[in-house]
Design a protein around this motif. Structure first.
Motif, PDB file in Angstrom:
ATOM      1  N   LYS A  30     -20.513  46.378 106.262  1.00 40.19           N
ATOM      2  CA  LYS A  30     -19.821  46.119 104.989  1.00 40.19           C
ATOM      3  C   LYS A  30     -18.963  47.149 104.355  1.00 40.19           C
ATOM      4  O   LYS A  30     -18.306  46.781 103.533  1.00 40.19           O
ATOM      5  CB  LYS A  30     -20.819  45.655 104.097  1.00 40.19           C
ATOM      6  CG  LYS A  30     -21.661  44.477 104.402  1.00 40.19           C
ATOM      7  CD  LYS A  30     -22.802  43.972 103.576  1.00 40.19           C
ATOM      8  CE  LYS A  30     -23.540  42.517 103.810  1.00 40.19           C
ATOM      9  NZ  LYS A  30     -24.551  42.151 102.922  1.00 40.19           N
ATOM     10  N   SER A  31     -19.107  48.468 104.853  1.00 40.73           N
ATOM     11  CA  SER A  31     -18.260  49.513 104.248  1.00 40.73           C
ATOM     12  C   SER A  31     -16.832  49.421 104.576  1.00 40.73           C
ATOM     13  O   SER A  31     -16.467  48.895 105.775  1.00 40.73           O
ATOM     14  CB  SER A  31     -18.772  50.751 104.683  1.00 40.73           C
ATOM     15  OG  SER A  31     -20.372  50.731 104.209  1.00 40.73           O
ATOM     16  N   LYS A  32     -16.093  49.991 104.102  1.00 44.36           N
ATOM     17  CA  LYS A  32     -14.590  50.214 104.217  1.00 44.36           C
ATOM     18  C   LYS A  32     -14.151  51.779 104.046  1.00 44.36           C
ATOM     19  O   LYS A  32     -14.401  52.380 102.863  1.00 44.36           O
ATOM     20  CB  LYS A  32     -13.799  49.331 103.157  1.00 44.36           C
ATOM     21  CG  LYS A  32     -14.173  47.924 103.383  1.00 44.36           C
ATOM     22  CD  LYS A  32     -13.161  47.242 102.519  1.00 44.36           C
ATOM     23  CE  LYS A  32     -11.830  47.041 102.840  1.00 44.36           C
ATOM     24  NZ  LYS A  32     -11.054  46.174 102.052  1.00 44.36           N
ATOM     25  N   VAL A  33     -13.740  52.337 105.112  1.00 40.51           N
ATOM     26  CA  VAL A  33     -13.118  53.703 105.073  1.00 40.51           C
ATOM     27  C   VAL A  33     -11.634  53.827 105.127  1.00 40.51           C
ATOM     28  O   VAL A  33     -11.237  53.295 106.384  1.00 40.51           O
ATOM     29  CB  VAL A  33     -13.977  54.613 106.014  1.00 40.51           C
ATOM     30  CG1 VAL A  33     -13.632  56.046 105.972  1.00 40.51           C
ATOM     31  CG2 VAL A  33     -15.438  54.687 105.710  1.00 40.51           C
ATOM     32  N   GLY A  55     -17.478  48.617 109.122  1.00 43.53           N
ATOM     33  CA  GLY A  55     -16.936  47.408 109.215  1.00 43.53           C
ATOM     34  C   GLY A  55     -15.452  47.288 108.984  1.00 43.53           C
ATOM     35  O   GLY A  55     -14.807  46.593 109.817  1.00 43.53           O
ATOM     36  N   THR A  56     -14.824  48.220 108.163  1.00 42.52           N
ATOM     37  CA  THR A  56     -13.282  47.976 107.967  1.00 42.52           C
ATOM     38  C   THR A  56     -12.991  49.516 107.568  1.00 42.52           C
ATOM     39  O   THR A  56     -13.366  50.224 107.068  1.00 42.52           O
ATOM     40  CB  THR A  56     -12.971  47.393 106.787  1.00 42.52           C
ATOM     41  OG1 THR A  56     -13.279  46.091 106.758  1.00 42.52           O
ATOM     42  CG2 THR A  56     -11.609  47.152 106.722  1.00 42.52           C
ATOM     43  N   ILE A 114       0.257  55.031  97.095  1.00 46.19           N
ATOM     44  CA  ILE A 114      -1.103  55.528  97.640  1.00 46.19           C
ATOM     45  C   ILE A 114      -2.191  54.825  97.000  1.00 46.19           C
ATOM     46  O   ILE A 114      -3.271  54.648  97.415  1.00 46.19           O
ATOM     47  CB  ILE A 114      -1.177  56.902  97.792  1.00 46.19           C
ATOM     48  CG1 ILE A 114      -2.224  57.608  98.721  1.00 46.19           C
ATOM     49  CG2 ILE A 114      -1.020  57.741  96.398  1.00 46.19           C
ATOM     50  CD1 ILE A 114      -2.227  58.844  98.812  1.00 46.19           C
ATOM     51  N   ARG A 115      -1.951  54.848  95.820  1.00 42.41           N
ATOM     52  CA  ARG A 115      -3.190  54.525  94.796  1.00 42.41           C
ATOM     53  C   ARG A 115      -3.779  53.165  95.215  1.00 42.41           C
ATOM     54  O   ARG A 115      -4.977  52.670  95.122  1.00 42.41           O
ATOM     55  CB  ARG A 115      -2.964  54.430  93.358  1.00 42.41           C
ATOM     56  CG  ARG A 115      -3.208  55.937  92.760  1.00 42.41           C
ATOM     57  CD  ARG A 115      -2.962  56.361  91.265  1.00 42.41           C
ATOM     58  NE  ARG A 115      -4.201  55.468  90.818  1.00 42.41           N
ATOM     59  CZ  ARG A 115      -4.475  55.414  89.418  1.00 42.41           C
ATOM     60  NH1 ARG A 115      -3.558  56.039  88.463  1.00 42.41           N
ATOM     61  NH2 ARG A 115      -5.506  54.957  88.837  1.00 42.41           N
ATOM     62  N   GLU A 116      -2.658  51.878  95.443  1.00 41.62           N
ATOM     63  CA  GLU A 116      -3.027  50.651  95.674  1.00 41.62           C
ATOM     64  C   GLU A 116      -3.725  50.770  96.949  1.00 41.62           C
ATOM     65  O   GLU A 116      -4.690  49.988  97.049  1.00 41.62           O
ATOM     66  CB  GLU A 116      -1.569  50.154  95.694  1.00 41.62           C
ATOM     67  CG  GLU A 116      -1.922  48.628  95.878  1.00 41.62           C
ATOM     68  CD  GLU A 116      -0.475  47.807  95.729  1.00 41.62           C
ATOM     69  OE1 GLU A 116      -0.311  46.492  95.972  1.00 41.62           O
ATOM     70  OE2 GLU A 116       0.598  48.449  95.378  1.00 41.62           O
ATOM     71  N   VAL A 117      -3.038  51.356  97.937  1.00 40.12           N
ATOM     72  CA  VAL A 117      -3.682  51.500  99.195  1.00 40.12           C
ATOM     73  C   VAL A 117      -5.179  51.730  99.310  1.00 40.12           C
ATOM     74  O   VAL A 117      -5.982  51.294  99.800  1.00 40.12           O
ATOM     75  CB  VAL A 117      -2.962  52.574 100.213  1.00 40.12           C
ATOM     76  CG1 VAL A 117      -3.783  52.592 101.443  1.00 40.12           C
ATOM     77  CG2 VAL A 117      -1.620  51.918 100.353  1.00 40.12           C
ATOM     78  N   ARG A 119      -7.285  51.797  96.824  1.00 37.36           N
ATOM     79  CA  ARG A 119      -8.312  51.073  95.836  1.00 37.36           C
ATOM     80  C   ARG A 119      -9.345  50.242  96.317  1.00 37.36           C
ATOM     81  O   ARG A 119     -10.279  49.989  95.918  1.00 37.36           O
ATOM     82  CB  ARG A 119      -7.143  50.311  95.066  1.00 37.36           C
ATOM     83  CG  ARG A 119      -7.920  49.764  93.797  1.00 37.36           C
ATOM     84  CD  ARG A 119      -7.160  49.445  92.882  1.00 37.36           C
ATOM     85  NE  ARG A 119      -5.975  50.557  92.236  1.00 37.36           N
ATOM     86  CZ  ARG A 119      -4.986  50.372  91.904  1.00 37.36           C
ATOM     87  NH1 ARG A 119      -4.282  49.528  91.842  1.00 37.36           N
ATOM     88  NH2 ARG A 119      -4.214  51.466  91.122  1.00 37.36           N
ATOM     89  N   GLU A 120      -9.074  49.781  97.753  1.00 38.60           N
ATOM     90  CA  GLU A 120      -9.958  48.801  98.165  1.00 38.60           C
ATOM     91  C   GLU A 120     -11.227  49.539  99.226  1.00 38.60           C
ATOM     92  O   GLU A 120     -11.895  48.927  99.624  1.00 38.60           O
ATOM     93  CB  GLU A 120      -9.205  47.770  99.040  1.00 38.60           C
ATOM     94  CG  GLU A 120      -8.052  47.047  98.193  1.00 38.60           C
ATOM     95  CD  GLU A 120      -8.844  46.256  97.225  1.00 38.60           C
ATOM     96  OE1 GLU A 120      -9.648  45.636  97.628  1.00 38.60           O
ATOM     97  OE2 GLU A 120      -8.040  46.518  96.321  1.00 38.60           O
ATOM     98  N   TYR A 121     -10.966  50.754  99.365  1.00 38.34           N
ATOM     99  CA  TYR A 121     -11.997  51.332 100.204  1.00 38.34           C
ATOM    100  C   TYR A 121     -13.037  52.116  99.436  1.00 38.34           C
ATOM    101  O   TYR A 121     -12.855  52.582  98.363  1.00 38.34           O
ATOM    102  CB  TYR A 121     -11.189  52.419 101.063  1.00 38.34           C
ATOM    103  CG  TYR A 121     -10.154  51.673 102.060  1.00 38.34           C
ATOM    104  CD1 TYR A 121     -10.695  51.262 103.316  1.00 38.34           C
ATOM    105  CD2 TYR A 121      -8.918  51.474 101.432  1.00 38.34           C
ATOM    106  CE1 TYR A 121      -9.757  50.706 103.952  1.00 38.34           C
ATOM    107  CE2 TYR A 121      -8.079  50.840 102.402  1.00 38.34           C
ATOM    108  CZ  TYR A 121      -8.416  50.372 103.653  1.00 38.34           C
ATOM    109  OH  TYR A 121      -7.381  49.799 104.551  1.00 38.34           O
ATOM    110  N   ASP A 122     -14.184  52.378 100.113  1.00 35.06           N
ATOM    111  CA  ASP A 122     -15.378  53.218  99.826  1.00 35.06           C
ATOM    112  C   ASP A 122     -15.052  54.618  99.621  1.00 35.06           C
ATOM    113  O   ASP A 122     -15.740  55.215  98.705  1.00 35.06           O
ATOM    114  CB  ASP A 122     -16.637  52.614 100.420  1.00 35.06           C
ATOM    115  CG  ASP A 122     -16.731  51.035 100.296  1.00 35.06           C
ATOM    116  OD1 ASP A 122     -16.901  50.645  99.055  1.00 35.06           O
ATOM    117  OD2 ASP A 122     -17.024  50.474 101.478  1.00 35.06           O
TER     118      ASP A 122
END
Length: 269
Positions: A30-33, A55-56, A114-117, A119-122
């Motif tokens: 379930k994680s995002k890197v 997972g992502t 870059i901040r927007e990119v 933002r969605e990751y852990d």
């Protein structure tokens, strides 16, 4: 989370580890890197993160695969020379583990996006090899409160640390307050680099990333690990949070992102 029979077999060596188990493996899935750069450091890190079942995975790189890359950038192949690195890396990851969703940014990241990119990751993994990008990544990770797993290499030496300036730990600027003058530090293209060194540092970055995602072990936040390949030695030194840090100190003067040396920052290793 219910595992399929294929997943139970694929991740069995993780699942039998008490520190990971089924709960930890489900967390990884379930994680995002986010990985900046599909080059020397990003290549082994990406492969092991994918194998671990993260997972992502997001990848950003504006470069194409070149023959000279293949001495150390092991995620690419002779057949993918001329292909965008993010697409070459995506194909390798999907071939290794179809559980992983790969998100690609085939462009340069700037202070504007870059901040927007991120933002969605852990967790953010920095595989770049130039100072403008490193400082931009550090500042963006700080403002977005993301752990930054940073690795670097030069000739036969490598370094790795985890920066969490948003927490009680130091940020990259606590270690290096400002970028060095342009041209002072030669690039790997100019000075050379041992190909296998990229594997050592990149894999250590993957290890630290998985530990951050799972919340296990004694991580490298507040420490710098230094590897000397010729002497085959590791040493670990403490990095203290700088009370005068312009970014994460109590009297910080950096309040927004800015570019260094040039408007856009390329990431090449």
């Amino acid at each position: 989370m219910d595992f399929t029979e294929e997943q139970i077999e694929r991740y069995s060596r993780h699942i039998i580890l008490p520190e990971v188990g089924g709960v930890g493996q489900a967390k990884l899935l379930k994680s995002k890197v986010f990985v900046l750069g599909a080059g020397g450091l990003g290549s082994p890190a990406l492969l092991y993160l994918a194998a671990a079942g993260v997972g992502t995975i997001g990848i950003a790189d504006a470069d194409v695969v070149d023959l000279s890359n293949l001495q150390r950038q092991v995620i690419h192949k002779t057949e993918t020379i001329g292909m965008a690195k993010v697409l070459s890396a995506k194909a390798a990851i999907e071939s290794l583990n179809p559980d992983v969703k790969v998100e690609t940014v085939n462009a340069r990241l700037t202070e504007d996006n870059i901040r927007e990119v991120l933002r969605e990751y852990d967790v953010v993994l920095d595989g770049s090899d130039n100072f403008p990008t490193r400082f931009l990544m550090n500042d963006a990770a700080y403002f977005e409160s993301k752990p930054l797993v940073s690795g670097s290499m030069f000739r036969f030496d490598g370094q790795i640390s985890v920066f969490k300036g948003h927490d009680e730990y130091p940020c990259y600027r606590c270690l290096y307050p400002e970028p060095p003058p342009k041209g002072l530090v030669p690039s790997c293209q100019e000075a050379g680099v041992l190909g296998a060194l990229a594997g050592v540092i990149g894999v250590l970055q993957a290890v630290e990333t998985v530990k951050e995602l799972l919340g296990i072990g004694d991580g490298l936040a507040g420490k710098l690990m230094i590897f000397d390949a010729l002497g085959m030695s590791f040493r670990k030194v403490k990095v203290r949070k700088d009370p005068e840090c312009a970014l994460c100190g109590p009297n910080a003067t950096i309040k927004e992102l800015k570019a260094y040396e040039e408007k856009v920052c390329e990431f090449r290793t």
